[in-house]
Design a protein around this motif. Structure first.
Motif, PDB file in Angstrom:
ATOM      1  N   GLN A  35      12.693  -1.034 -45.306  1.00 47.35           N
ATOM      2  CA  GLN A  35      12.329  -2.242 -46.034  1.00 47.35           C
ATOM      3  C   GLN A  35      12.100  -1.868 -47.489  1.00 47.35           C
ATOM      4  O   GLN A  35      11.358  -0.936 -47.787  1.00 47.35           O
ATOM      5  CB  GLN A  35      11.036  -2.824 -45.450  1.00 47.35           C
ATOM      6  CG  GLN A  35      10.578  -4.108 -46.096  1.00 47.35           C
ATOM      7  CD  GLN A  35      11.286  -5.318 -45.536  1.00 47.35           C
ATOM      8  OE1 GLN A  35      11.313  -5.510 -44.332  1.00 47.35           O
ATOM      9  NE2 GLN A  35      11.865  -6.121 -46.389  1.00 47.35           N
ATOM     10  N   TYR A  37      11.019  -2.951 -51.538  1.00 48.19           N
ATOM     11  CA  TYR A  37      10.047  -3.803 -52.228  1.00 48.19           C
ATOM     12  C   TYR A  37      10.369  -3.787 -53.723  1.00 48.19           C
ATOM     13  O   TYR A  37      10.109  -2.797 -54.409  1.00 48.19           O
ATOM     14  CB  TYR A  37       8.622  -3.307 -51.977  1.00 48.19           C
ATOM     15  CG  TYR A  37       8.257  -3.293 -50.510  1.00 48.19           C
ATOM     16  CD1 TYR A  37       7.749  -4.437 -49.897  1.00 48.19           C
ATOM     17  CD2 TYR A  37       8.461  -2.149 -49.744  1.00 48.19           C
ATOM     18  CE1 TYR A  37       7.428  -4.436 -48.544  1.00 48.19           C
ATOM     19  CE2 TYR A  37       8.145  -2.137 -48.394  1.00 48.19           C
ATOM     20  CZ  TYR A  37       7.637  -3.276 -47.798  1.00 48.19           C
ATOM     21  OH  TYR A  37       7.335  -3.271 -46.451  1.00 48.19           O
ATOM     22  N   GLU A  47      12.052  -8.467 -50.908  1.00 50.20           N
ATOM     23  CA  GLU A  47      11.824  -7.512 -49.821  1.00 50.20           C
ATOM     24  C   GLU A  47      13.070  -7.421 -48.934  1.00 50.20           C
ATOM     25  O   GLU A  47      13.054  -7.804 -47.759  1.00 50.20           O
ATOM     26  CB  GLU A  47      10.600  -7.921 -48.997  1.00 50.20           C
ATOM     27  CG  GLU A  47       9.301  -7.903 -49.788  1.00 50.20           C
ATOM     28  CD  GLU A  47       8.087  -8.204 -48.940  1.00 50.20           C
ATOM     29  OE1 GLU A  47       8.244  -8.356 -47.709  1.00 50.20           O
ATOM     30  OE2 GLU A  47       6.978  -8.283 -49.488  1.00 50.20           O
ATOM     31  N   TYR A 183      12.422  -0.062 -57.237  1.00 55.22           N
ATOM     32  CA  TYR A 183      11.841  -0.473 -55.964  1.00 55.22           C
ATOM     33  C   TYR A 183      11.093   0.683 -55.301  1.00 55.22           C
ATOM     34  O   TYR A 183      11.232   1.847 -55.676  1.00 55.22           O
ATOM     35  CB  TYR A 183      12.935  -0.983 -55.011  1.00 55.22           C
ATOM     36  CG  TYR A 183      13.900   0.089 -54.533  1.00 55.22           C
ATOM     37  CD1 TYR A 183      13.619   0.855 -53.402  1.00 55.22           C
ATOM     38  CD2 TYR A 183      15.098   0.325 -55.200  1.00 55.22           C
ATOM     39  CE1 TYR A 183      14.500   1.825 -52.965  1.00 55.22           C
ATOM     40  CE2 TYR A 183      15.988   1.296 -54.768  1.00 55.22           C
ATOM     41  CZ  TYR A 183      15.676   2.041 -53.640  1.00 55.22           C
ATOM     42  OH  TYR A 183      16.539   3.023 -53.219  1.00 55.22           O
TER      43      TYR A 183
END
Length: 196
Positions: A35, A37, A47, A183
């Motif tokens: 995942q 972010y 996300e 990220y």
């Protein structure tokens, strides 16, 4: 009378065989399901789900390996306002290629931490639904990455663990708006190793 006999001396191990444990190459091929972010400017698509793989290799006796990787991430959602000039069903996608190094401080143990870093080349796209590559707006950028993780050896070759990754220094423009694709990412690691 009995004659005392010394125990026979063991035959010497050939030098080539003795060095097998330290000569040659070793490495790992790891797959990541995770995942990402992104910064808030990408909300509500900040996300994205991700999938990637990486290969690291080097001399058996070296702690430092060359690391090459590929990562893909994406998401699509209904956007009520606008996201970089897009509205409605909007999709985003990211293709990333990386090259750097990986340090393995622990060898020949069931638990193996690592830390690494290097450079990335990212191609990003924003568009309508999943049509962001062919019909949307795309841009590319260089950046830097760092990662840290740990994996557990299951048997001689199978690896399972966790990986954390951070990317910084990217710069892209979509719809006339400057932003970045920096990220953080958390991933489950599954893979296998050879030579170690």
């Amino acid at each position: 009378r009995a004659i005392a006999q010394d125990d026979p001396e063991p035959e010497p191990v050939p030098a080539a065989q003795a060095s097998n444990d330290s000569d040659g190459m070793s490495g790992n091929t790891q797959f990541f399901i995770g995942q990402g972010y992104l910064q808030d400017q990408w909300t509500p698509l900040d996300e994205p789900s991700s999938f990637g793989f990486a290969v690291d290799f080097g001399p058996k006796k070296s702690w430092v390996h060359v690391a090459l990787g590929f990562n893909i991430a994406g998401d699509t959602q209904q956007v009520s306002g606008t996201l970089f000039g897009e509205t409605g069903d909007v999709g985003v996608g990211f293709l990333e290629f990386s090259a750097g190094f990986l340090v393995h401080p622990v060898k020949k143990a069931p638990v193996r931490p690592y830390i690494g870093g290097g450079i990335v080349r990212t191609v990003a796209g924003v568009g309508s639904d999943w049509d962001f590559w062919s019909g949307g707006d795309t841009d590319s950028t260089f950046g830097f990455y760092g990662n840290v993780g740990i994996f557990f050896k299951v048997g001689d070759t199978f690896n399972i663990g966790f990986d954390g990754r951070i990317v910084r220094g990217t710069d892209v423009t979509f719809g006339g708006i400057e932003t970045d694709v920096d990220y953080e990412q958390a991933s489950l690691l599954l893979g296998f190793s050879w030579g170690n």
